[in-house]
Design a protein around this motif. Structure first.
Motif, short mmCIF file in Angstrom:
data_model
loop_
_atom_site.label_atom_id
_atom_site.label_comp_id
_atom_site.label_asym_id
_atom_site.label_seq_id
_atom_site.Cartn_x
_atom_site.Cartn_y
_atom_site.Cartn_z
N THR A 1 0.67 -1.07 -0.48
CA THR A 1 -0.38 0.02 0.00
C THR A 1 1.19 1.44 -0.31
O THR A 1 2.05 1.59 -0.40
N GLY A 2 0.22 2.46 -0.04
CA GLY A 2 1.49 3.66 -0.25
C GLY A 2 1.73 3.71 1.25
O GLY A 2 1.96 3.05 2.69
N ASP A 3 2.35 5.26 1.07
CA ASP A 3 3.66 4.79 2.51
C ASP A 3 3.61 5.95 3.61
O ASP A 3 3.36 5.95 4.82
N ALA A 4 1.60 6.42 3.08
CA ALA A 4 1.06 7.77 4.14
C ALA A 4 0.51 7.02 4.90
O ALA A 4 -0.35 6.37 4.30
N VAL A 5 0.09 6.40 5.99
CA VAL A 5 0.04 5.93 6.85
C VAL A 5 -1.16 6.61 8.28
O VAL A 5 -0.64 7.03 8.96
N ALA A 6 -2.17 6.12 9.17
CA ALA A 6 -2.96 6.69 9.74
C ALA A 6 -4.09 5.73 10.07
O ALA A 6 -4.91 5.19 9.85
N PHE A 7 -4.56 5.69 11.50
CA PHE A 7 -5.89 4.81 11.65
C PHE A 7 -6.87 6.00 12.42
O PHE A 7 -6.46 6.88 12.97
N ASP A 8 -8.19 5.74 12.44
CA ASP A 8 -8.93 6.36 13.18
C ASP A 8 -9.13 5.28 14.50
O ASP A 8 -8.57 4.43 14.85
N SER A 9 -10.31 6.04 14.98
CA SER A 9 -10.31 5.26 16.27
C SER A 9 -11.09 3.68 17.17
O SER A 9 -10.62 3.29 17.44
N VAL A 10 -11.06 3.31 16.25
CA VAL A 10 -12.02 1.31 15.42
C VAL A 10 -10.85 0.82 15.01
O VAL A 10 -11.49 -0.27 15.12
N GLY A 11 -9.88 1.37 14.33
CA GLY A 11 -9.07 0.31 13.97
C GLY A 11 -8.74 0.36 12.26
O GLY A 11 -7.87 -1.12 12.22
N ASN A 12 -9.61 0.97 12.04
CA ASN A 12 -9.61 0.99 10.06
C ASN A 12 -8.50 1.54 9.96
O ASN A 12 -8.13 3.16 10.29
N LEU A 13 -7.33 1.25 9.17
CA LEU A 13 -5.71 1.50 8.62
C LEU A 13 -5.62 2.62 7.33
O LEU A 13 -7.21 1.84 6.25
N TYR A 14 -5.55 3.91 7.09
CA TYR A 14 -5.99 4.54 5.72
C TYR A 14 -4.45 4.80 5.36
O TYR A 14 -3.28 4.49 5.83
N ALA A 15 -4.28 4.61 4.12
CA ALA A 15 -2.50 4.37 3.27
C ALA A 15 -3.14 6.00 1.97
O ALA A 15 -4.36 5.17 1.12
N ALA A 16 -2.05 6.69 2.25
CA ALA A 16 -2.10 6.80 0.58
C ALA A 16 -1.08 6.51 -0.45
O ALA A 16 0.08 6.73 0.63
N GLY A 17 -0.89 6.55 -0.90
CA GLY A 17 0.44 6.33 -2.08
C GLY A 17 -0.23 6.49 -3.34
O GLY A 17 -0.89 5.96 -4.15
N GLN A 18 0.69 7.54 -4.48
CA GLN A 18 0.07 7.38 -5.61
C GLN A 18 -0.83 8.73 -6.09
O GLN A 18 -0.26 10.06 -5.60
N THR A 19 -1.65 7.81 -6.12
CA THR A 19 -2.16 8.85 -6.73
C THR A 19 -3.69 8.25 -5.91
O THR A 19 -5.34 8.63 -5.82
N THR A 20 -4.34 6.76 -5.00
CA THR A 20 -4.94 6.48 -4.15
C THR A 20 -5.08 6.79 -2.77
O THR A 20 -3.72 6.52 -2.11
N LEU A 21 -6.17 6.57 -1.52
CA LEU A 21 -6.80 6.26 -0.79
C LEU A 21 -7.70 4.98 -0.50
O LEU A 21 -8.30 4.71 -1.44
N GLU A 22 -6.14 4.22 0.36
CA GLU A 22 -6.75 3.12 0.34
C GLU A 22 -7.43 2.94 2.52
O GLU A 22 -7.10 3.53 3.49
N SER A 23 -8.48 2.30 2.03
CA SER A 23 -8.52 1.42 3.86
C SER A 23 -8.81 0.30 4.09
O SER A 23 -9.18 -0.36 3.22
N PHE A 24 -8.52 0.07 5.30
CA PHE A 24 -8.65 -1.88 5.96
C PHE A 24 -9.34 -1.69 6.97
O PHE A 24 -9.24 -0.94 7.84
N ASP A 25 -9.23 -3.32 6.91
CA ASP A 25 -10.35 -3.20 8.10
C ASP A 25 -9.64 -4.07 9.30
O ASP A 25 -8.09 -3.87 8.73
#
Length: 292
Positions: free
Chosen positions: A61-85
């Motif tokens: 996934t992308g190089d920029a990563v962050a969590f929300d409060s419930v543990g979903n992981l967000y990652a951004a890289g190139q031109t995309t934003l992804e989220s994972f459970d």
């Protein structure tokens, strides 16, 4: 079978294993950094580690990563934003149409994505682009920056032009007063009450919501700091610098965990508990010897 062939096969299995091989639990760390040069095939830059720094999973996934409060992981890289459970299965993936530079996510799952062209895009938890704006004192192209959002989700803190420490009220769409004008900062993290913790010149400094310096502590050895995140314990910071990813107690400076790292880009902790500037001490603690 030749020992080197066995090692190569094992590494191949490790690298190509599915992301769902490990569940994310509170205290787990996701870090983005260059992989070890000796590994072949080369793994992705993003890895999931336990709170004791045991390896759990690679994540393509992308190089920029962050969590929300419930543990979903967000990652951004190139031109995309992804989220994972929490099982590292993809929730959604959206194309922003522009190269991504930095990412911050609030507790509710709203993502703030800074693009290379200088636009900050706000994406809802459902993946809808809500609005976009240009942050002041952040001129294009934006090759790199450190950014975070306060728990109230109205104030962005970020490193701007000249490595300055800036704040922007997203709700009111106005720039707030700068912090420590004239200093050059490396990485920033928002505190729980609107204050800021930021790394600069071998120090980690804590400011309240008015921009007043409350506390300062020496940064661990290893060069400039690329990323900061609090641990489950709000007295401890995860710090990624040029050589190490370490967990340091803010009050005693004791290093309670450490692993080598190469060219880090981001670090995120599920369940991060942010410190309040009102709770930091007003004196610099004595320097303790770091544990290995």
């Amino acid at each position: 079978m030749n020992r080197h062939v066995v090692v190569a096969l094992l590494l191949a299995v490790l690298v190509t294993s599915t992301a769902g091989a490990a569940d994310i639990v509170r205290g787990d760390i996701v870090r983005s950094a260059d992989p070890p040069a000796i590994m072949c095939p080369t793994p992705p830059r993003t890895a999931v580690l336990s709170s004791s720094l045991d390896f759990k999973s690679w994540l393509w996934t992308g190089d920029a990563v962050a969590f929300d409060s419930v543990g979903n992981l967000y990652a951004a890289g190139q031109t995309t934003l992804e989220s994972f459970d929490s099982t590292l299965q993809t929730i959604r993936k959206i194309d922003l149409g522009e190269k991504v530079t930095a990412l911050a996510v609030d507790a509710a799952g709203f993502a703030y994505v800074v693009t290379h062209g200088g636009t900050t895009v706000v994406v809802s938890p459902g993946g809808a682009v809500q609005r976009s704006f240009v942050l002041p004192n952040l001129h294009t192209p934006v090759d790199s920056t450190s950014i975070d959002v306060t728990p109230a989700a109205c104030t962005l803190v970020y490193i701007g032009d000249g490595a300055s420490l800036n704040r922007f009220d997203v709700c009111a769409q106005i720039a707030l007063g700068p912090i420590a004008a004239g200093e050059r900062f490396e990485a920033v993290r928002a505190l729980s009450d609107g204050g800021v913790v930021a790394a600069t010149a071998g120090l980690i400094k804590f400011y309240d919501s008015n921009g007043s310096l409350r506390y300062s502590v020496a940064a661990p050895a290893g060069g400039p700091i690329a990323a900061l995140s609090f641990d489950l314990d709000d007295h401890s910071l995860w710090i990624a610098n040029g050589e190490f990813l370490v967990r340091m107690n803010i009050f005693t400076q004791a290093i309670t965990a450490r692993t080598r790292i190469l060219n880090p880009r981001a670090v995120a902790v599920f369940g991060e508990r942010r410190l309040s500037s009102a709770n930091v001490p007003t004196v610099v603690p004595p320097r303790h010897r770091a544990s290995r």
